[in-house]
Design an enzyme around this catalytic site. Structure first.
Site, short mmCIF file in Angstrom:
data_model
loop_
_atom_site.label_atom_id
_atom_site.label_comp_id
_atom_site.label_asym_id
_atom_site.label_seq_id
_atom_site.Cartn_x
_atom_site.Cartn_y
_atom_site.Cartn_z
N GLY A 174 -97.91 14.75 -11.20
CA GLY A 174 -97.15 13.74 -11.77
C GLY A 174 -96.65 12.81 -11.69
N GLY A 194 -83.84 -18.32 6.28
CA GLY A 194 -83.10 -18.26 6.37
C GLY A 194 -82.39 -17.71 5.06
#
Ligand code: HXC
Length: 519
Positions: A409, A174
């Protein structure tokens, strides 16, 4: 001569201290030991220089009165906080004690952690959090959530100001997973630590999937599959010693310089092996890790994210005693192509180095971005741009060595001169081009190749011609995109020359609130 009253007061203090040391009691401590885990205090003993720990808030207790909690109080409330030294330098620490109400996060516990985080940020020293907790203290409800939020806020405000490191040494569910993921480095312990937003039971209810805790969020899962964890360590002790090792490369804060260690490795050492390491056949892989370890001081390289996106290598090493961050393509994995995971891994690492004044040295052998539907649909454009952004934005010294392929690239992205890199070096074996020769002739000589389809010799001739023209470092050197074509054996010397030359580098980016990196 001590008065009787003082003797009595000291006995009382001793008694209170003793009580605090007992944590959640002997049974729970025994259970912790059985799980092959050290106690919260033993962990601090391993992490910190001997005798350097100073505890704060030892007697703080929670104030919850729901569900009989007023009768369930332990001094310190499940977290040990304070400061100490690692390699002689101050660090601030928190260490959750699972034996006290499962180390769960109470309002009080959060206050204690926030107190040391505030001190760490104000005083410019690393913050290290050793987590072992069942999450939000359920009896406290929203107060506990507020505590988490206060910690997250400090994680964010301290990001880029002080190094923040988390070790996951037990369950972490959590809210307990988000603070770690904001910190710079996450360590996990194999077979005893877990991280997940929702655990196996919730997953079973919602999606009907069966999964074990280990498979869902264990150290191997997060260090290999998700990339959430940077290190998967063998046991508690190994984990804590690794944190000490990592800290030896880091400055105390963003205004400090990284610590320089004396070395017996000569700065002008010639690395003969590099003259024979790169295979003549560009399709043959070699181990870029060897290039790195041959060059750096004493061959020592601390690899980060070792088991995740192995087509790119990142980690810390030293050149002439000075820490650097290393980013390198690994031709042995996916031919060194850049994909989504590799781009994210390298980009985050470069941004850490840039935030903390650590120069970046890149070794490039990259045939391009990995083609494929999977990559495109999952956003390689955005994720690849993260790497481009990180290199272009970084103002620390940037040195790039092209060992072989630097195509398209991916060449631009991997620390090219055109993205504000300071020094670009290339081996004579470098192929700096828009793409590989085979792909290139297929495009520019499509008609000729179609006509001569029964004549492979013609295609081979065109490929050889293209290679001769473009698959070398000299076109780039003629344009000044490459500063120097070097004999590979001189790599260590040239990197150290460059780092010396760039030692006082000052570079600025236009004033702004912050950039908008393609997240
Ligand atoms: C209060 C807790 C607790 C919690 C554990 N304990 N977690 N108490 N709040 N969150 C207590 C247990 O009751 C037990 O008390 C002791 O700690 C040890 O726990 P065990 O269950 O005996 O240990 P173990 O078998 O090792 O199991 C560990 C565990 C399990 C897997 C962590 O305790 C568990 O599932 N806990 C709940 C996890 C959870 O749902 N947390 C809340 C997440 S929600 P006794 O007295 O019996 O020794 C959340 C939201 C935050 O965190 C969002 C912020 C943005």
């Amino acid at each position: 001569m001590m008065t009787e009253k003082m003797q009595h007061l000291l006995q009382d203090l001793e008694h209170r201290n003793q009580k605090a040391m007992e944590g959640g009691g002997s049974d729970r401590i025994a259970k912790q030991k059985k799980g092959n885990r050290l106690s919260a205090r033993e962990r601090l003993d391993v992490l910190l220089d001997p005798g350097s720990f100073v505890e704060m808030d030892r007697f703080v207790t929670h104030r919850c009165t729901h569900y009989g909690m007023e009768n369930n109080k332990s001094p310190g409330d499940g977290v040990v906080t304070g400061y100490g030294r690692v390699n002689g330098k101050i660090v601030y620490v928190s260490s959750q004690d699972f034996t006290v109400i499962g180390g769960s996060m109470s309002r009080t516990q959060a206050n204690k952690i926030c107190k040391v985080m505030d001190l760490a940020i104000k005083n410019g020293s690393p913050f290290i959090s050793l987590n072992d907790s069942g999450g939000a203290r359920i009896q406290e409800g929203i107060e506990s959530l507020g505590g988490y939020a206060d910690i997250f806020t400090r994680n964010v405000l301290g990001s880029g100001v002080i190094p923040q490191i988390t070790a996951i040494m037990g369950p972490c569910a959590g809210g307990a997973v988000y603070s770690p993921s904001i910190t710079d480095f996450i360590f996990m312990v194999k077979n005893s630590s877990y991280m997940f937003v929702t655990g196996p039971d919730v997953i079973k209810t919602v999606t009907h999937e069966d999964v074990t805790k280990e498979d869902l969020g264990g150290a191997l899962t997060h260090s290999q599959k998700s990339g959430v964890a940077h290190f998967a360590t063998e046991d508690d002790k190994n984990c804590l010693l690794m944190i000490r090792e990592l800290l030896s490369f880091l400055p105390a804060n963003n205004l400090d310089d990284a610590p320089v260690l004396p070395t017996n490795d000569r700065p002008d050492r010639i690395v003969e092996n590099l003259n024979t390491l790169i295979p003549d056949n560009p399709k043959k892989p070699y181990d870029m890790l060897q290039v790195i370890t041959e060059c750096v001081d004493e061959g020592y390289f601390l690899e980060i994210h070792k088991h995740y996106a192995q087509n790119v290598i990142v980690g810390f090493a030293r050149f002439n005693g000075r820490p650097v961050g290393i980013v390198a393509n690994q031709p042995q994995v996916l031919a060194g192509c850049l994909n989504i995971e590799a781009s994210r891994k390298a980009a985050r690492f470069i941004r850490f180095c840039d935030a903390f004044n650590i120069p970046v040295v890149s070794f490039v052998d990259v045939p391009g971005f990995l083609p494929g539907k999977d990559q495109e649909w999952n956003g390689i454009i955005t994720h690849g741009a993260k790497l481009l952004y990180a290199y272009a934005e970084a103002t620390v010294p940037k040195i790039t060595v092209i060992t072989r392929k630097a195509y398209g690239g991916a060449y631009i992205v991997m620390g090219s001169k055109l993205l504000r890199s300071d020094v670009n070096l290339a081996f004579p074996s470098a192929e700096i081009a828009v793409m590989g020769a085979e792909g290139a002739v297929n495009v520019i000589f499509r008609e000729e190749i179609a006509k001569a389809k029964d004549s492979p010799a013609k295609r081979a001739e065109l490929i050889a011609e293209y290679e001769e023209k473009f698959s070398n470092p000299y076109v780039s050197a003629e344009l000044g995109y490459t500063d120097e074509v070097i004999e590979p054996a001189l790599t260590r010397k040239r990197i150290i020359d460059s780092l010396e030359m760039l030692k006082h580098k000052r570079d600025l980016i236009p004033p702004k609130k912050h950039g908008n990196i393609p997240l």
